[in-house]
Design a protein around this motif. Sequence first.
Motif, PDB file in Angstrom:
ATOM      1  N   LEU A  74      96.954   2.931  57.016  1.00 20.52           N
ATOM      2  CA  LEU A  74      95.958   4.041  56.942  1.00 20.52           C
ATOM      3  C   LEU A  74      96.179   4.989  58.435  1.00 20.52           C
ATOM      4  O   LEU A  74      96.204   4.164  59.533  1.00 20.52           O
ATOM      5  N   LYS A  75      96.082   6.012  58.254  1.00 17.42           N
ATOM      6  CA  LYS A  75      95.980   6.757  59.593  1.00 17.42           C
ATOM      7  C   LYS A  75      94.851   7.949  59.456  1.00 17.42           C
ATOM      8  O   LYS A  75      94.670   8.627  58.468  1.00 17.42           O
ATOM      9  N   LEU A  76      93.970   7.900  60.588  1.00 18.71           N
ATOM     10  CA  LEU A  76      92.685   8.815  60.525  1.00 18.71           C
ATOM     11  C   LEU A  76      92.879   9.639  61.807  1.00 18.71           C
ATOM     12  O   LEU A  76      93.532   9.194  62.995  1.00 18.71           O
ATOM     13  N   ASN A  77      92.450  10.817  61.654  1.00 15.48           N
ATOM     14  CA  ASN A  77      92.593  11.803  62.832  1.00 15.48           C
ATOM     15  C   ASN A  77      91.163  12.814  63.087  1.00 15.48           C
ATOM     16  O   ASN A  77      90.397  12.974  61.810  1.00 15.48           O
ATOM     17  N   LYS A  78      90.497  12.840  64.069  1.00 13.41           N
ATOM     18  CA  LYS A  78      89.224  13.316  64.269  1.00 13.41           C
ATOM     19  C   LYS A  78      89.799  14.531  65.358  1.00 13.41           C
ATOM     20  O   LYS A  78      90.742  14.636  66.149  1.00 13.41           O
ATOM     21  N   GLN A 109      92.348   0.959  47.885  1.00 14.58           N
ATOM     22  CA  GLN A 109      91.052   1.259  47.938  1.00 14.58           C
ATOM     23  C   GLN A 109      90.447   0.405  48.928  1.00 14.58           C
ATOM     24  O   GLN A 109      89.534   0.922  49.407  1.00 14.58           O
ATOM     25  N   ILE A 110      90.872  -0.522  49.495  1.00 19.93           N
ATOM     26  CA  ILE A 110      90.509  -1.313  50.716  1.00 19.93           C
ATOM     27  C   ILE A 110      90.759  -0.448  51.955  1.00 19.93           C
ATOM     28  O   ILE A 110      90.040  -0.322  52.564  1.00 19.93           O
ATOM     29  N   LEU A 111      91.836   0.222  51.928  1.00 22.91           N
ATOM     30  CA  LEU A 111      92.020   0.977  53.189  1.00 22.91           C
ATOM     31  C   LEU A 111      91.244   2.382  53.206  1.00 22.91           C
ATOM     32  O   LEU A 111      90.894   2.843  54.155  1.00 22.91           O
ATOM     33  N   TYR A 112      91.051   2.940  51.782  1.00 22.14           N
ATOM     34  CA  TYR A 112      89.867   3.985  51.646  1.00 22.14           C
ATOM     35  C   TYR A 112      88.685   3.507  52.047  1.00 22.14           C
ATOM     36  O   TYR A 112      88.239   4.247  53.072  1.00 22.14           O
TER      37      TYR A 112
END
Length: 173
Positions: A74-78, A109-112
Amino acid sequence: MEIIVTKIAENELVKLQEIGRKTFAETFSENNTEECMAEYLEISFSTEKLTVELNDGNSEFYFAKLDNEVIGYLKLNKGSSQTEIKGENALEIERIYVTKDFHGKKVGQILYNKAIEIAKEKEVDYVWLGVWENNSRAIGFYKKNGFVEFDKHIFRFGNEDQTDIMMKLNLKN
């Protein structure tokens, strides 16, 4: 089957490169030319690019592991690290990828769920993402999780322009 989600450390860069290249190729190879795929994988998962991203305080990466084997990420950005909308109080899910062997086994789903947990911790107003218009599996997954389409944008893939559907989930009522 216990899947563990862990934050990726800089010393895990090679594992990130491997899972990134593998899952992207598995997901998109059959619908794209070899040349475009090779160019994208080389640039997007280069050591230099991933080092910068891993050291970016506005980006976070997480592995999904089963028996210590990486099976997704998973990659998230802010903030300014968001790829498109620089929403002041938004979180972008840039990537959720799972190896083909684990499709349909709730790893995505777990990563989400991890992404939404982080979004709530950060108290963002909404979570957004872009998904390729031909990736009906992903679009269905996000719709099932309450995301709605709100725009489109062009994603440059090699020498081709492809359309991504922009989707978001409001977290504040």
